[in-house]
Design an enzyme around this catalytic site. Structure first.
Site, PDB file in Angstrom:
ATOM      1  N   GLU A  91       0.861  -1.175   0.000  1.00 60.84           N
ATOM      2  CA  GLU A  91       0.000   0.000   0.000  1.00 60.84           C
ATOM      3  C   GLU A  91       0.894   1.220   0.000  1.00 60.84           C
ATOM      4  O   GLU A  91       1.300   1.725   1.042  1.00 60.84           O
ATOM      5  CB  GLU A  91      -0.947  -0.024   1.221  1.00 60.84           C
ATOM      6  CG  GLU A  91      -2.030   1.035   1.159  1.00 60.84           C
ATOM      7  CD  GLU A  91      -1.546   2.394   1.610  1.00 60.84           C
ATOM      8  OE1 GLU A  91      -1.116   3.193   0.739  1.00 60.84           O
ATOM      9  OE2 GLU A  91      -1.592   2.662   2.810  1.00 60.84           O
ATOM     10  N   GLU A 108       3.302   8.445  -4.405  1.00 58.23           N
ATOM     11  CA  GLU A 108       4.337   7.784  -3.606  1.00 58.23           C
ATOM     12  C   GLU A 108       5.210   6.867  -4.455  1.00 58.23           C
ATOM     13  O   GLU A 108       5.940   6.025  -3.938  1.00 58.23           O
ATOM     14  CB  GLU A 108       3.707   7.003  -2.447  1.00 58.23           C
ATOM     15  CG  GLU A 108       3.143   7.895  -1.365  1.00 58.23           C
ATOM     16  CD  GLU A 108       2.936   7.172  -0.050  1.00 58.23           C
ATOM     17  OE1 GLU A 108       3.453   6.055   0.096  1.00 58.23           O
ATOM     18  OE2 GLU A 108       2.257   7.726   0.825  1.00 58.23           O
TER      19      GLU A 108
END
Length: 739
Positions: A194, A203
């Site tokens: 995740e 990210e």
């Protein structure tokens, strides 16, 4: 150290390195290596360096974090982790349940599992347990890859607490640094990970998956999540428009100042990117102009493309002006398509919001601003939207002819004099009420006096132009601590349109502590003013803008004896509030999907279940975006900061009457800036003002409060609160008790 809530990726960029500062200074910045949440540190390192920011000087310095025998001491971890979004993410029960269900379905036999960006190890433990449940003592292996050393140390505590330390192999590296033989012996059969932000890609999801598929995973691996789909919707919103279109908004002002003169648009603008925002907070102000539409789809089980484009044809469901594209993502966590998680706003109906949970702050919706004043469309019109993405971000472009012959374009390429400002600063500069207040304050200050020199202490180009326009004989000295040379070039570009001679404006780049009258052209400064606004600290706590007070003190050698200071003082205001959504997102952790996380609470700065004497951190939030909230007390004054005097410690206390029955979750604090000595012009940054963040002190445990005549069964009707400001650190200490 400054405390502001930061996402996991940004926190990793800013705060922790494990080599010498001089070595780091010579290294080039690799956005993938940092934002993809891979290794920035090594457990074998003897010393850790932390980049510490001083909010009252704007300076940063490297400090060594002391280590104990077992690793980084608890005290040194607190500033590193307490202000990140890890806690909010781990409190997202909808997310946690979805990952647990998908992992239980996907990891149905012993295999080699890789967890990238493992955090506290929650997904790794889920995978290990899933293998145990089907084969007893599993022969499978889970490898947890986490780059952030303090989190690695915390993960080991969590694994040990849950008896999982032998079932999960922890590697303190970025995933692209894993070595065959030393770290892993074969490719992984399954990936659980995740590393998603509000935009999905921020990210480093794409480069991380690309490298994993190239080097770390078997062909056609099992993955959790399985797929992510980006959805969008065309909307009209005056509020969103004000966040980026300064030219059209300042045209309505009556001060004659042109921050964006005709023909120079967009000399001040926001960066063309998506902005994360809680769009539910403006739902009543949003007019939907289309149905949701699918933009892109990403399959985690195969190698993603680093760049893609998509041309969409969208039928308008209503007439209006498209000001923005609101987007969100829908996560399909299992291959069969039975487990979902969505970041859709609450106005979205199925199937575009399956798996939507409660309010959370780690994932929001995203907003892409349509340049200028938007594009006019008619109901049933076919709108052409071009969408594209690179490794880390999405962009959109509407191609259509606006009635009247105006064609909508992207912003032109950045010029050397262009200023890129945050959306909230653009909105402030376009706000007529704010501009009128500033105009009145400066006009009043100039009446009856002709200052020979005026100094702008902060990064306000608006104040620089206004003083230069109102007093042609005044030498305007701008310090521009954040925008510096770019600020000077901007002034040169707009001076003619504002009727200003650049000879009357000087940008001083010398350090404030070293300034003498020689640097101010042998003139003493008669007027020192500030908004205050400091470029680059937009997410700071309200009192960090007391940097103006610090700098006013440092500038003493160049100030005249009767210098006029604006603002004249700051007033720290506060209010007790009900903040159930925000408190729940920061509450202490217990058991998460069967795994005890209580050992993380002190390190992550949780509310509740903290050791005696330990307080939750002060954090910065836009209160109006914090889900459900309600004022429970009168707004009261805690202390005042007198800028006519040198910087000094301050303290204050107040007894506060509860005005409404409810559950109190915290204290909200902000500063009202008093611009004039008569206290008649006040710029408030309180919760009813959308363009400034407030400081929040969450209670360890919520308290039922109410007035004596409310008829409610309450615990208390008033509270005593004390605060102290430490000028050596720029930090505020808050103590309270309910009566």
């Amino acid at each position: 150290m400054a405390t502001s809530l930061v996402p996991r990726s940004l926190f990793r960029i800013l705060h922790l390195f494990t080599t010498s500062p001089s070595t780091l200074a010579s290294q080039s910045f690799n956005p993938f290596k940092f934002s993809a949440a891979r290794a920035m540190s090594s457990e074998s390192t003897q010393r850790l360096f932390q980049l510490k920011f001083d909010p009252l000087t704007g300076n940063s310095e490297w400090v060594v974090i002391e280590e104990e025998a077992g690793g980084v001491s608890e005290d040194s971890q607190k500033p590193l982790l307490a202000t990140t979004s890890y806690l909010d993410m781990l409190n997202d029960s909808t997310r946690n349940k979805a990952f647990r269900e998908a992992i239980d379905k996907t990891i149905s036999k012993p295999c080699r599992v890789l967890d990238i960006g493992a955090g506290t190890g929650l997904l790794s433990m889920m995978a290990a347990r899933a293998m145990d449940s089907v084969m007893g003592d599993s022969k499978g292996m889970v490898t947890a890859c986490e780059s952030y050393l303090p989190m690695v140390k915390l993960m080991r505590k969590v694994l040990r607490l849950n008896g999982m330390e032998r079932k999960v192999k922890v590697i303190n590296k970025r995933s692209d640094e894993l070595q065959f033989g030393a770290d892993i012996t074969s490719r992984a059969d399954a990936l659980v990970s995740e590393i998603l932000d509000s935009e999905l890609l921020g990210e480093g999801l794409i480069p991380t998956l690309q490298h994993a598929h190239d080097k770390l995973l078997v062909e056609n691996p099992l993955t959790v999540p399985y797929r992510a789909t980006i959805y969008g919707q065309l909307v009209e919103s005056t509020y969103l428009w004000k966040l980026h279109d300064l030219q059209n908004n300042e045209a309505k002002a009556c001060d004659g100042i042109h921050l964006v003169p005709a023909g120079l648009d967009p000399i001040i603008c926001v960066k063309p990117q998506q902005y994360a925002m809680h769009c539910d907070s403006i739902a009543s102000e949003v007019k939907l102009l289309s149905e949701p539409f699918r933009v892109f789809e990403f399959d985690f089980w195969k190698r993603p493309e680093g760049h893609a484009e998509n041309e969409l044809h969208i039928k308008a469901t209503d007439s209006g002006r498209v000001h923005a594209v609101v987007s969100w993502w829908l996560l399909q966590l299992d291959r069969e398509g039975t487990v979902f998680y969505s970041t859709a706003p609450k106005w979205i109906s199925p199937p575009y919001n399956v798996g939507a949970g409660d309010w959370c702050d780690h994932w929001k919706q995203c907003v892409w601003f349509i340049p200028g004043n938007g594009m006019s469309i008619s109901k049933e019109e076919n709108v052409h939207l071009y969408a594209s993405h690179n490794d880390t971000t999405f962009s959109y472009h509407l191609k259509a002819q606006i009635p009247g012959g105006e064609v909508l374009h992207h912003c032109v390429n950045a010029e050397s004099f262009k200023l890129i400002l945050p959306p909230e600063r653009i909105a402030v500069y376009g706000d007529r009420e704010w501009r009128t207040a500033m105009l009145t304050a400066i006009t009043n200050a100039l009446q009856g006096r002709a200052p020979s020199a005026c100094m702008i202490a902060d990064d306000s180009v608006f104040l620089t132009l206004m003083v230069a326009c109102l007093s042609k004989t005044t030498l305007v000295l701008s310090l521009f601590p954040g925008i510096r040379e770019k600020g000077a070039k901007y002034l040169q570009a707009v001076s003619y349109a504002n009727g200003i001679c650049m000879d009357s404006i000087k940008v001083i780049e010398k350090r404030k502590s070293c300034l003498t009258v020689h640097d101010t052209f042998e003139k003493k400064v008669d007027l020192l003013i500030s908004e205050p606004f400091y470029y680059g600290i937009d997410n700071a706590l309200p009192w960090h803008n007391l940097r103006f007070w610090k700098e006013r003190t440092m500038l003493y050698p160049v100030l005249s004896d009767d210098v006029l200071i604006m603002p004249s003082k700051g007033i720290l205001r506060a209010c007790f509030m009900s903040l159930p959504d925000l408190w729940s997102s920061r509450r202490g952790l217990g058991t998460i999907e069967g795994f005890d996380h209580s050992v993380t609470n002190a390190t992550l700065g949780a509310c509740g279940d903290l050791p005696e004497g330990q307080e939750s951190p002060l954090l910065a939030f836009y209160i109006w975006q914090c889900g459900e909230y309600e004022e429970l007390s009168e707004i009261f004054t805690l202390m005042e900061f007198d800028f006519s005097k040198a910087l000094s410690p301050c303290s204050g206390k107040s007894q506060v009457k509860v005005t409404k029955a409810g559950i109190c979750h915290g204290i909200v604090l902000w500063i009202d800036w008093v611009m004039d000595s008569k206290n008649s012009i006040v710029i408030s940054t309180g919760p009813d003002k959308r363009y400034w963040k407030q400081g929040v002190k969450l209670l360890s445990n919520p308290v039922a409060v109410g007035s004596r005549d409310s008829g409610e069964d309450v615990e208390c009707c008033s509270a005593a609160i004390e605060a102290s400001f430490d000028p050596s650190t720029g930090e505020l200490d808050i103590q309270h008790s309910f009566l």
